[in-house]
Design an enzyme around this catalytic site. Structure first.
Site, PDB file in Angstrom:
ATOM      1  N   HIS A   1       0.923  -1.206   0.199  1.00  0.00           N
ATOM      2  CA  HIS A   1      -0.133  -0.046   0.128  1.00  0.00           C
ATOM      3  C   HIS A   1       1.083   1.175   0.307  1.00  0.00           C
ATOM      4  CE1 HIS A   1      -3.935   1.478   1.379  1.00  0.00           C
ATOM      5  NE2 HIS A   1      -3.007   3.529   0.620  1.00  0.00           N
TER       6      HIS A   1
ATOM      7  N   HIS B   1       1.407   5.152  -1.849  1.00  0.00           N
ATOM      8  CA  HIS B   1       1.346   6.742  -2.558  1.00  0.00           C
ATOM      9  C   HIS B   1       2.277   6.582  -3.177  1.00  0.00           C
ATOM     10  CE1 HIS B   1      -2.945   6.605  -0.750  1.00  0.00           C
ATOM     11  NE2 HIS B   1      -2.579   6.862   0.135  1.00  0.00           N
ATOM     12  N   LEU B   2       2.565   7.628  -4.610  1.00  0.00           N
ATOM     13  CA  LEU B   2       3.877   7.238  -5.020  1.00  0.00           C
ATOM     14  C   LEU B   2       3.747   9.245  -5.664  1.00  0.00           C
ATOM     15  CD1 LEU B   2       5.914   4.923  -6.811  1.00  0.00           C
ATOM     16  CD2 LEU B   2       6.392   6.026  -4.776  1.00  0.00           C
ATOM     17  N   ARG B   3       1.934   9.943  -5.225  1.00  0.00           N
ATOM     18  CA  ARG B   3       1.537  10.997  -6.198  1.00  0.00           C
ATOM     19  C   ARG B   3       2.992  11.014  -7.961  1.00  0.00           C
ATOM     20  NH1 ARG B   3      -0.665  10.488  -1.892  1.00  0.00           N
ATOM     21  NH2 ARG B   3      -0.229  11.695  -0.204  1.00  0.00           N
TER      22      ARG B   3
ATOM     23  N   ASN C   1      -4.620   7.486  -6.161  1.00  0.00           N
ATOM     24  CA  ASN C   1      -5.685   8.882  -6.045  1.00  0.00           C
ATOM     25  C   ASN C   1      -4.654  10.052  -6.242  1.00  0.00           C
ATOM     26  OD1 ASN C   1      -4.143   7.841  -3.869  1.00  0.00           O
ATOM     27  ND2 ASN C   1      -4.858   9.401  -2.330  1.00  0.00           N
TER      28      ASN C   1
ATOM     29  N   LYS D   1      -9.288   0.306  -6.664  1.00  0.00           N
ATOM     30  CA  LYS D   1      -9.067   0.613  -4.903  1.00  0.00           C
ATOM     31  C   LYS D   1     -10.293   1.293  -4.477  1.00  0.00           C
ATOM     32  CE  LYS D   1      -7.987   2.107  -1.268  1.00  0.00           C
ATOM     33  NZ  LYS D   1      -6.771   2.998  -1.008  1.00  0.00           N
TER      34      LYS D   1
ATOM     35  N   HIS E   1     -10.497   0.830   1.304  1.00  0.00           N
ATOM     36  CA  HIS E   1     -10.285   1.837   2.203  1.00  0.00           C
ATOM     37  C   HIS E   1     -11.874   2.326   3.636  1.00  0.00           C
ATOM     38  CE1 HIS E   1      -9.422   5.763   3.919  1.00  0.00           C
ATOM     39  NE2 HIS E   1     -10.233   6.136   4.312  1.00  0.00           N
TER      40      HIS E   1
ATOM     41  N   HIS F   1      -5.889  -0.620   5.627  1.00  0.00           N
ATOM     42  CA  HIS F   1      -4.805  -0.148   6.966  1.00  0.00           C
ATOM     43  C   HIS F   1      -5.482   0.289   7.886  1.00  0.00           C
ATOM     44  CE1 HIS F   1      -7.067   2.877   5.065  1.00  0.00           C
ATOM     45  NE2 HIS F   1      -6.256   3.335   3.803  1.00  0.00           N
TER      46      HIS F   1
ATOM     47  N   LEU G   1      -5.055   9.056   7.527  1.00  0.00           N
ATOM     48  CA  LEU G   1      -6.644   8.589   7.827  1.00  0.00           C
ATOM     49  C   LEU G   1      -6.311   6.919   7.296  1.00  0.00           C
ATOM     50  CD1 LEU G   1      -8.935  11.284   6.378  1.00  0.00           C
ATOM     51  CD2 LEU G   1      -8.648  10.356   8.805  1.00  0.00           C
TER      52      LEU G   1
ATOM     53  N   ASP H   1       1.328   3.018   3.359  1.00  0.00           N
ATOM     54  CA  ASP H   1       0.583   3.884   3.211  1.00  0.00           C
ATOM     55  C   ASP H   1       1.189   5.149   3.973  1.00  0.00           C
ATOM     56  OD1 ASP H   1      -2.115   5.569   2.785  1.00  0.00           O
ATOM     57  OD2 ASP H   1      -2.818   4.312   4.609  1.00  0.00           O
TER      58      ASP H   1
ATOM     59  N   HIS I   1       3.094  14.349   2.269  1.00  0.00           N
ATOM     60  CA  HIS I   1       1.915  16.329   1.791  1.00  0.00           C
ATOM     61  C   HIS I   1       3.203  17.026   2.237  1.00  0.00           C
ATOM     62  CE1 HIS I   1      -1.781  14.726   1.099  1.00  0.00           C
ATOM     63  NE2 HIS I   1      -1.773  14.043   2.026  1.00  0.00           N
TER      64      HIS I   1
ATOM     65  N   ALA J   1      -3.969  15.166   5.403  1.00  0.00           N
ATOM     66  CA  ALA J   1      -4.022  13.648   6.137  1.00  0.00           C
ATOM     67  C   ALA J   1      -2.929  13.025   4.914  1.00  0.00           C
ATOM     68  CB  ALA J   1      -4.799  12.785   6.098  1.00  0.00           C
TER      69      ALA J   1
HETATM   70  O1  DOR Z   1      -3.819   9.413   5.262  1.00  0.00           O
HETATM   71  C1  DOR Z   1      -3.951   9.030   4.382  1.00  0.00           C
HETATM   72  N1  DOR Z   1      -3.086   9.387   3.139  1.00  0.00           N
HETATM   73  N2  DOR Z   1      -4.661   8.573   4.676  1.00  0.00           N
HETATM   74  C2  DOR Z   1      -5.521   8.225   3.342  1.00  0.00           C
HETATM   75  O2  DOR Z   1      -6.346   7.140   3.045  1.00  0.00           O
HETATM   76  C3  DOR Z   1      -4.889   8.486   2.004  1.00  0.00           C
HETATM   77  C4  DOR Z   1      -3.790   8.946   1.870  1.00  0.00           C
HETATM   78  C5  DOR Z   1      -3.476   9.527   1.472  1.00  0.00           C
HETATM   79  O3  DOR Z   1      -2.930  10.442  -0.266  1.00  0.00           O
HETATM   80  O4  DOR Z   1      -2.677  11.304   1.582  1.00  0.00           O
HETATM   81 ZN    ZN Z   2      -3.815   5.441   1.577  1.00  0.00          ZN
END
Ligand code: DOR
Ligand code: ZN
Length: 357
Positions: A15, A17-19, A43, A100, A137, A175, A220, A248, A252, A264
Site C-alpha cells: 500500500h 502513495h507515490l504521487r 488517488n 481501490k 479504504h 490500513h 486517515l 500507506d 504531503h 492527512a
Molecule cells: O492519511 C492518508 N493519506 N490516508 C489516505 O487514505 C490517503 C492518504 C493520501 O493519499 O494522502
Molecule cells: Zn492509502
C-alpha cells in the site's frame, strides 16, 4: 564488538502513495531502495480510473526509479461508473493488480470515489469472476458518525454485506486500525486479508496531541485508542498469514501538513522496513517479520516470492528532520529520531538471523 544482523527475502509494500510529477521523483527512490514491488495507490488528481491512465502512470513511475528493479503493481480507482469492460481490460493488462475503493469523501482525492457500493455491483461481479482483488479504504463517511467509529461502522454497514453478496471476491482491508477490523479479518475466509501500517502499530491517538497538536501524526484512518493498537500488535505477534506490510506512506509537503487545515498522510517510505523491524523486535517476534513483509502479501495476490534478499544490521542512525519534495520540503515519519536497524548496502543470500563479528 558483534553486530546483530537479519537477512530476509526482499519485502514488498502492499500500500503505497507515490504521487506524480516532481513529488514522485523525490519519493519513489526511497521505496525502490528496500522494496522489490509496491501496490501503487491511484488517488491522483485526477484519479487513475482507466487502464490507459494506469499505463501512463506506470511509465512515469518507471522513469522515476530508472536503474532499479523496482516493480510498480498498479491499481485502478473504483468509481460509481467503472464498467465491467474496464475490469476485463484491467485483468488482461497483467500489470493491474486491484481496484481501490474510496468511499466518496473519505480521504485525500476521494471526491470521485464511490457514493453507494450498489453502483459498483457490475464491476465487482466481474472482479469476483476474474480474481482481481478489491482494496478497501474502510470508513463510512456520513458526517453524523464519530471519526473514531468510522472503520467499525464500515464493517457492519458495507464490508460484511459485501462479503455475503460476493463470497468469492478477494478483498484487502487496507490500513486497519481497530480491534473490530482485526477480528473481522481473522474470522473471515481466506479471500479477506489486511494491511497494517507502521504508525498504527507504533502509536495510538495520544500521539496526535502529545505536548500540542501533532500534524505529522495525522493520517486517515486516524490513530485509535490504545486497546486497538494493542490488538494490532497482537496480530503481528500471532504470525497470522492474513496480514501483511502496507506502509500507506503518503507524502504531503510540510506546509500542507503544518497548516490551518492540515492534510492527512504520513510519509514513512524513507525508513519503512527499518521501522517495522524495530517494532517486531520490540514485540519479541522478529521471526514473524519475513512472512509479514515478504510472503503473506504475494501469497494473497497470487504472485511469486522475491528471489533477492535484504540484510538489516543493528546499527544506530538518525532520521533527518526533512527531505525534499520537489521544490518543497517533506517531514518524514519519526523525523530526528534514532533508528536501531539499518539496511546493509551489500546484497546477501539466504535467510538468517546472525551475529556478525
Ligand atoms: O492519511 C492518508 N493519506 N490516508 C489516505 O487514505 C490517503 C492518504 C493520501 O493519499 O494522502
Ligand atoms: Zn492509502
Amino acid at each position: 564488538m558483534t553486530k546483530k544482523q537479519l537477512t530476509i527475502t526482499q519485502p514488498d509494500d502492499w500500500h503505497l502513495h507515490l504521487r506524480d510529477g516532481e513529488a514522485l521523483n523525490s519519493v519513489a527512490p526511497f521505496s525502490a531502495r528496500q522494496f522489490a514491488r509496491a501496490i501503487i495507490m491511484p488517488n491522483l488528481d485526477p484519479p487513475v480510473t482507466t487502464v490507459v491512465q494506469a499505463v501512463e502512470y506506470l511509465d512515469e513511475i518507471l522513469a522515476a526509479v530508472d536503474g532499479t528493479d523496482f516493480e510498480p503493481l498498479m491499481t485502478l480507482y473504483l468509481t460509481d461508473n467503472t464498467s465491467p469492460d474496464e475490469i476485463i481490460a484491467a485483468r488482461k493488462s497483467c500489470f493491474i493488480k486491484g481496484l481501490k475503493l474510496y468511499p466518496a469523501g473519505a480521504t485525500t482525492n476521494s471526491d470521485a470515489g464511490v457514493t453507494d457500493i450498489s453502483n459498483c455491483y457490475g464491476a465487482l461481479e466481474e472482479m469476483q469472476r476474474s480474481g482481481l482483488p478489491l482494496l478497501v479504504h474502510g470508513e463510512v463517511t456520513t458526517s453524523d458518525i464519530d471519526i473514531f467509529d468510522r472503520e467499525k461502522l464500515f464493517i457492519d454497514r458495507t464490508l460484511q454485506p459485501l462479503t455475503e453478496r460476493f463470497p468469492g471476491l478477494k478483498i484487502v482491508f487496507e490500513h486497519i486500525t481497530t480491534k473490530e477490523a482485526a477480528d473481522f479479518v481473522l474470522q473471515s475466509n481466506n479471500n479477506i486479508a489486511a494491511t497494517i501500517t507502521p504508525q498504527h502499530l507504533l502509536f495510538n491517538r495520544n500521539a496526535l496531541f502529545r505536548g500540542g497538536l501533532q500534524p505529522h501524526h495525522y493520517c486517515l484512518p486516524v490513530l485509535k485508542r490504545d486497546l486497538h493498537q494493542q490488538a494490532l500488535l497482537a496480530i503481528i505477534r500471532s504470525g497470522s498469514h492474513k496480514f501483511f506490510l502496507g506502509t500507506d506512506s503518503a507524502p504531503h509537503a510540510r506546509l500542507k501538513k503544518e497548516s490551518p487545515c492540515g492534510c492527512a498522510g504520513i510519509f514513512s517510505a524513507h525508513a519503512a522496513i527499518e521501522i517495522y523491524t524495530s517494532i517486531f523486535e520490540q514485540q519479541d517476534c522478529l521471526e514473524n517479520l519475513e512472512a509479514f513483509a515478504s510472503f503473506n502479501g504475494p501469497d494473497f495476490y497470487g504472485l511469486p516470492h522475491n528471489s533477492k534478499t535484504i540484510t538489516l544490521i543493528k546499527e544506530d542512525w538518525q532520521i533527518p528532520d526533512e527531505y525534499a519534495l520537489g521544490n518543497e520540503s517533506l517531514v518524514p515519519f519519526l523525523a530526528g529520531q534514532t533508528m536501531s536497524w539499518k539496511i546493509s548496502e551489500q546484497e546477501s543470500q539466504g535467510t538468517s538471523e546472525t551475529e556478525e563479528p
